[in-house]
Motif scaffolding. Structure first.
Motif, PDB file in Angstrom:
ATOM      1  N   ARG A  65       0.826  -1.207   0.000  1.00 56.95           N
ATOM      2  CA  ARG A  65       0.000   0.000   0.000  1.00 56.95           C
ATOM      3  C   ARG A  65       0.866   1.266   0.000  1.00 56.95           C
ATOM      4  N   TRP A  66       1.942   1.243   0.775  1.00 61.33           N
ATOM      5  CA  TRP A  66       2.779   2.433   0.896  1.00 61.33           C
ATOM      6  C   TRP A  66       3.598   2.724  -0.358  1.00 61.33           C
ATOM      7  N   PHE A  67       4.056   1.663  -1.041  1.00 58.17           N
ATOM      8  CA  PHE A  67       5.040   1.890  -2.108  1.00 58.17           C
ATOM      9  C   PHE A  67       4.534   1.585  -3.511  1.00 58.17           C
ATOM     10  N   SER A  68       3.287   1.171  -3.653  1.00 57.63           N
ATOM     11  CA  SER A  68       2.785   0.883  -4.994  1.00 57.63           C
ATOM     12  C   SER A  68       2.290   2.139  -5.711  1.00 57.63           C
ATOM     13  N   GLY A  69       2.162   3.229  -4.986  1.00 59.01           N
ATOM     14  CA  GLY A  69       1.721   4.484  -5.600  1.00 59.01           C
ATOM     15  C   GLY A  69       2.844   5.484  -5.700  1.00 59.01           C
ATOM     16  N   THR A  70       2.680   6.594  -4.988  1.00 56.41           N
ATOM     17  CA  THR A  70       3.694   7.655  -5.059  1.00 56.41           C
ATOM     18  C   THR A  70       5.018   7.236  -4.436  1.00 56.41           C
ATOM     19  N   GLY A  71       5.007   6.197  -3.608  1.00 53.10           N
ATOM     20  CA  GLY A  71       6.253   5.747  -2.993  1.00 53.10           C
ATOM     21  C   GLY A  71       7.064   4.802  -3.857  1.00 53.10           C
ATOM     22  N   LEU A  72       6.502   4.382  -5.020  1.00 51.28           N
ATOM     23  CA  LEU A  72       7.202   3.426  -5.877  1.00 51.28           C
ATOM     24  C   LEU A  72       8.577   3.919  -6.325  1.00 51.28           C
ATOM     25  N   PRO A  73       8.733   5.178  -6.759  1.00 48.55           N
ATOM     26  CA  PRO A  73      10.064   5.602  -7.220  1.00 48.55           C
ATOM     27  C   PRO A  73      11.152   5.408  -6.172  1.00 48.55           C
ATOM     28  N   ARG A  74      10.833   5.648  -4.905  1.00 49.38           N
ATOM     29  CA  ARG A  74      11.871   5.481  -3.885  1.00 49.38           C
ATOM     30  C   ARG A  74      12.276   4.028  -3.748  1.00 49.38           C
ATOM     31  N   MET A  75      11.300   3.118  -3.697  1.00 41.99           N
ATOM     32  CA  MET A  75      11.653   1.711  -3.561  1.00 41.99           C
ATOM     33  C   MET A  75      12.373   1.204  -4.801  1.00 41.99           C
ATOM     34  N   ASP A  76      11.906   1.577  -5.969  1.00 39.87           N
ATOM     35  CA  ASP A  76      12.543   1.140  -7.204  1.00 39.87           C
ATOM     36  C   ASP A  76      13.972   1.661  -7.295  1.00 39.87           C
ATOM     37  N   SER A  77      14.155   2.933  -6.954  1.00 39.86           N
ATOM     38  CA  SER A  77      15.494   3.516  -7.004  1.00 39.86           C
ATOM     39  C   SER A  77      16.432   2.847  -6.007  1.00 39.86           C
ATOM     40  N   ALA A  78      15.926   2.569  -4.805  1.00 40.23           N
ATOM     41  CA  ALA A  78      16.748   1.906  -3.793  1.00 40.23           C
ATOM     42  C   ALA A  78      17.157   0.516  -4.254  1.00 40.23           C
ATOM     43  N   LEU A  79      16.219  -0.207  -4.865  1.00 40.77           N
ATOM     44  CA  LEU A  79      16.529  -1.549  -5.335  1.00 40.77           C
ATOM     45  C   LEU A  79      17.530  -1.512  -6.483  1.00 40.77           C
ATOM     46  N   ALA A  80      17.333  -0.579  -7.420  1.00 43.04           N
ATOM     47  CA  ALA A  80      18.270  -0.445  -8.536  1.00 43.04           C
ATOM     48  C   ALA A  80      19.672  -0.126  -8.040  1.00 43.04           C
ATOM     49  N   GLY A  81      19.752   0.681  -6.999  1.00 42.64           N
ATOM     50  CA  GLY A  81      21.051   1.080  -6.476  1.00 42.64           C
ATOM     51  C   GLY A  81      21.799  -0.021  -5.752  1.00 42.64           C
ATOM     52  N   THR A  82      21.101  -1.105  -5.421  1.00 39.52           N
ATOM     53  CA  THR A  82      21.758  -2.210  -4.713  1.00 39.52           C
ATOM     54  C   THR A  82      22.129  -3.365  -5.635  1.00 39.52           C
ATOM     55  N   THR A  83      21.833  -3.268  -6.915  1.00 39.62           N
ATOM     56  CA  THR A  83      22.007  -4.396  -7.836  1.00 39.62           C
ATOM     57  C   THR A  83      23.424  -4.943  -7.823  1.00 39.62           C
ATOM     58  N   GLU A  84      24.406  -4.075  -7.941  1.00 36.03           N
ATOM     59  CA  GLU A  84      25.794  -4.535  -7.993  1.00 36.03           C
ATOM     60  C   GLU A  84      26.226  -5.119  -6.650  1.00 36.03           C
ATOM     61  N   LEU A  85      25.841  -4.475  -5.564  1.00 31.09           N
ATOM     62  CA  LEU A  85      26.202  -4.954  -4.235  1.00 31.09           C
ATOM     63  C   LEU A  85      25.614  -6.340  -3.980  1.00 31.09           C
ATOM     64  N   LEU A  86      24.343  -6.542  -4.343  1.00 33.06           N
ATOM     65  CA  LEU A  86      23.699  -7.833  -4.134  1.00 33.06           C
ATOM     66  C   LEU A  86      24.339  -8.918  -5.002  1.00 33.06           C
ATOM     67  N   TYR A  87      24.771  -8.560  -6.180  1.00 35.29           N
ATOM     68  CA  TYR A  87      25.400  -9.539  -7.071  1.00 35.29           C
ATOM     69  C   TYR A  87      26.754  -9.997  -6.518  1.00 35.29           C
ATOM     70  N   HIS A  88      27.602  -9.049  -6.152  1.00 34.40           N
ATOM     71  CA  HIS A  88      28.939  -9.395  -5.671  1.00 34.40           C
ATOM     72  C   HIS A  88      28.912  -9.970  -4.255  1.00 34.40           C
ATOM     73  N   GLY A  89      27.971  -9.522  -3.433  1.00 27.79           N
ATOM     74  CA  GLY A  89      27.940  -9.981  -2.048  1.00 27.79           C
ATOM     75  C   GLY A  89      27.186 -11.274  -1.832  1.00 27.79           C
ATOM     76  N   LEU A  90      26.112 -11.507  -2.613  1.00 25.01           N
ATOM     77  CA  LEU A  90      25.243 -12.665  -2.365  1.00 25.01           C
ATOM     78  C   LEU A  90      24.887 -13.443  -3.624  1.00 25.01           C
ATOM     79  N   GLY A  91      25.401 -13.009  -4.766  1.00 27.96           N
ATOM     80  CA  GLY A  91      25.138 -13.737  -6.001  1.00 27.96           C
ATOM     81  C   GLY A  91      23.760 -13.510  -6.578  1.00 27.96           C
ATOM     82  N   VAL A  92      23.091 -12.428  -6.180  1.00 26.69           N
ATOM     83  CA  VAL A  92      21.777 -12.123  -6.734  1.00 26.69           C
ATOM     84  C   VAL A  92      21.957 -11.644  -8.174  1.00 26.69           C
ATOM     85  N   LEU A  93      21.247 -12.270  -9.092  1.00 19.68           N
ATOM     86  CA  LEU A  93      21.437 -11.994 -10.513  1.00 19.68           C
ATOM     87  C   LEU A  93      20.837 -10.648 -10.904  1.00 19.68           C
TER      88      LEU A  93
END
Length: 537
Positions: free
Chosen positions: A459-487
């Motif tokens: 409810r909180w992030f599917s509307g106006t809060g979506l850009p923040r969650m999406d941006s935060a997730l995009a910003g962790t892509t490299e860290l998650l890949y090198h640290g935990l193998g997330v593709l």
């Protein structure tokens, strides 16, 4: 070593030394009864916890009867946490994970544990932790360490449940006794109120008992009806309540994401529960309210079937208990994130954990267990225990002891005696609780649906809060890949599903953001001073 003093004498040093035997005891928790007696605070409690056959309490204890021997014990429900790290050069023990990470050298991360975390949305289910060589001492487990090795480990054998259902009024009498026991304290006591059934029953019983000057606290998530803003909402009009002091705090989307770093530091590992930052806010509010002992409602949902997800299970539509936990849609998404091999290994670990619960249920009941029996066993260790850990770590970080009246005075054993029909009726969960305390509850509570204590992430992030969650997730892509193998391709898929408003994607995104904070924290390499501060809690 430091201990939050609730009942022991101010001058008592820790660890406690038994002048009669020379044994040394480290003790975390409370012992409310040892047989028919209430032991004194401090050393007497530690002695009782180390011989816990007739003990009612919450405890993790270590006792050294001689120089080279250490004996560990944890309460049967795991209300108090205890961890052990075993290495070729020695064994270390702590109430938290963090102090163990640097003991005997750095601890390696287990990618298979991270896979289980993603698949189940819970903690690790294979009996280990996120780190090689570190595991929780299991609820009810006793362990002996000699000369730097674990030489013995036993776990309390479950007793066969009594076949007869409890008599009317028996549950209420037990709960009132449990409330009396948890009120034993020399420090200020308060109550956490959610507005739900369990904490309202607790508040009403306290009010009926004439408890005065009770501080109460609540967290109110924005955009929901959860939480308590006024005691009048609970229909509390007893004379003693006029002396109570209630405080509440709001909690919003920014509080949730901003609270992830401190949550990771408190646990030493990622968490999938969106309630963790909310609970941290509750703990801070309780501390600011002068509370040292906080009464909470944990345990009632697992004991008395309080979650709405139990309805189809109790209706008999779930044949295999594995199906109750293993979501094929979630498994598909986990494959996208970490690959098929790790995802399938996590599914196998979940099946094995359910199988262990089935074996315990068969031992307890003396017959082949049904799906409800197996799920109830699984929930104690993999749903209730993580919630209790949340309570302990976040409250103790603020110098507060959490107490759980629903888990004392024999209530867990009593709850097992109720037939399924007494717990869930149609779509109504916790039916027996509603009946036993009907005269204390406002009428709408008798049919009110369960309101989970969690952040409404979708409810909180599917509307106006979506850009923040999406941006935060995009910003962790490299860290998650090198640290935990997330593709990276899996993260891209997850972001696409966020944009489509998929509720599961928001749940998974929260877990990944917490995992990214965890990896960042690990890379910072906690200093010796920080580890020492954790060890002193």
């Amino acid at each position: 070593m430091a201990r939050l003093r609730v009942r022991s004498a101010p001058e008592a040093s820790v660890p406690f030394t038994d002048a009669e035997t020379g044994a040394v005891h480290a003790f975390n928790g409370e012992v409310y009864r040892d047989g028919a007696m209430t032991p004194g605070g401090g050393l007497d409690e530690a002695r009782s916890a180390c011989e816990p056959e007739l003990v009612d309490g919450m405890y993790a204890a270590a006792s050294s009867p001689s120089e080279h021997v250490l004996r560990l014990v944890r309460d049967p429900l795991g209300i108090k946490p205890l961890y052990v790290r075993e290495t070729p050069v020695g064994v270390a023990v702590s109430s938290e994970v963090v102090p163990l990470l640097g003991a005997f050298g750095p601890a390696s991360v287990r990618t298979e544990a991270f896979a289980q975390f993603l698949l189940t949305g819970r903690r690790v289910v294979d009996g280990g932790s996120f780190f090689e060589g570190i595991r929780p001492v299991a609820p009810g487990e006793s362990m002996t360490l000699e000369a730097g090795e674990i030489t013995a480990s036993t776990r309390s054998v479950p007793r066969c449940s009594e076949p007869s259902a409890p008599a009317p009024g028996e549950l209420r009498a037990r709960f009132e006794e449990a409330v009396d026991r948890v009120l034993l304290s020399e420090r200020p006591i308060g109550v956490a109120l959610s507005g739900g059934l369990d904490s309202t029953i607790l508040a009403r019983v306290l009010a009926r008992r004439g408890v005065r000057h009770m501080p109460t606290v609540s967290v109110c998530p924005e955009g929901t009806g959860d939480g308590v803003r006024s005691l009048g909402e609970l229909g509390l009009n007893d004379g003693a309540v006029a002396t109570w002091r209630h405080r509440w705090t709001s909690f919003g989307p920014s509080d949730l994401l901003d609270g992830l770093p401190s949550a990771v530091r408190a646990f030493g590992e990622p968490v999938a529960m969106t309630s963790v930052p909310m609970y941290a806010a509750l703990a801070k509010l309780a501390g600011a309210s002068g509370i040292t002992v906080l009464l909470v409602g944990e345990g009632a949902d697992e004991l008395f079937a309080g979650y709405d997800r139990y309805v189809p299970l109790y209706a008999g539509t779930v044949g295999d208990p594995v199906d109750f936990y293993l979501s094929q849609e979630r498994l598909k998404l986990v494959r996208e994130l970490i690959g098929s091999d790790l995802a399938e290994a996590a599914a196998d670990a979940l099946r094995a954990a359910v199988g262990r619960s089935e074996a315990v249920a068969e031992q307890r009941h003396g017959r082949r267990p049904g799906s409800v029996d197996v799920v109830r066993e699984f929930e104690y260790e993999h749903s209730l225990e993580p919630l209790l850990r949340r309570t302990d770590h976040l409250l103790m970080a603020e110098g507060i002891e959490g107490r759980t009246p629903f888990l004392h005075a024999g209530i867990p054993d009593l709850a097992r005696r109720y037939p399924s029909s007494a717990l869930v009726r149609g779509n109504l969960t916790k039916a027996v609780l509603r009946e036993e305390f009907a005269d204390l509850l406002p009428s709408h509570y008798r049919k009110m649906a369960k309101q989970p204590f969690r952040a409404p992430v979708h409810r909180w992030f599917s509307g106006t809060g979506l850009p923040r969650m999406d941006s935060a997730l995009a910003g962790t892509t490299e860290l998650l890949y090198h640290g935990l193998g997330v593709l990276p391709t899996g993260v891209r898929t997850l972001r696409d599903r966020l944009a489509q408003g998929d509720p599961l994607a928001f749940t998974m995104a929260f877990g990944l953001l917490c995992a990214a904070e965890w990896i960042s924290w690990l890379e910072e390499s906690p200093t010796a001073e920080e580890e020492a501060s954790y060890a002193g809690r």
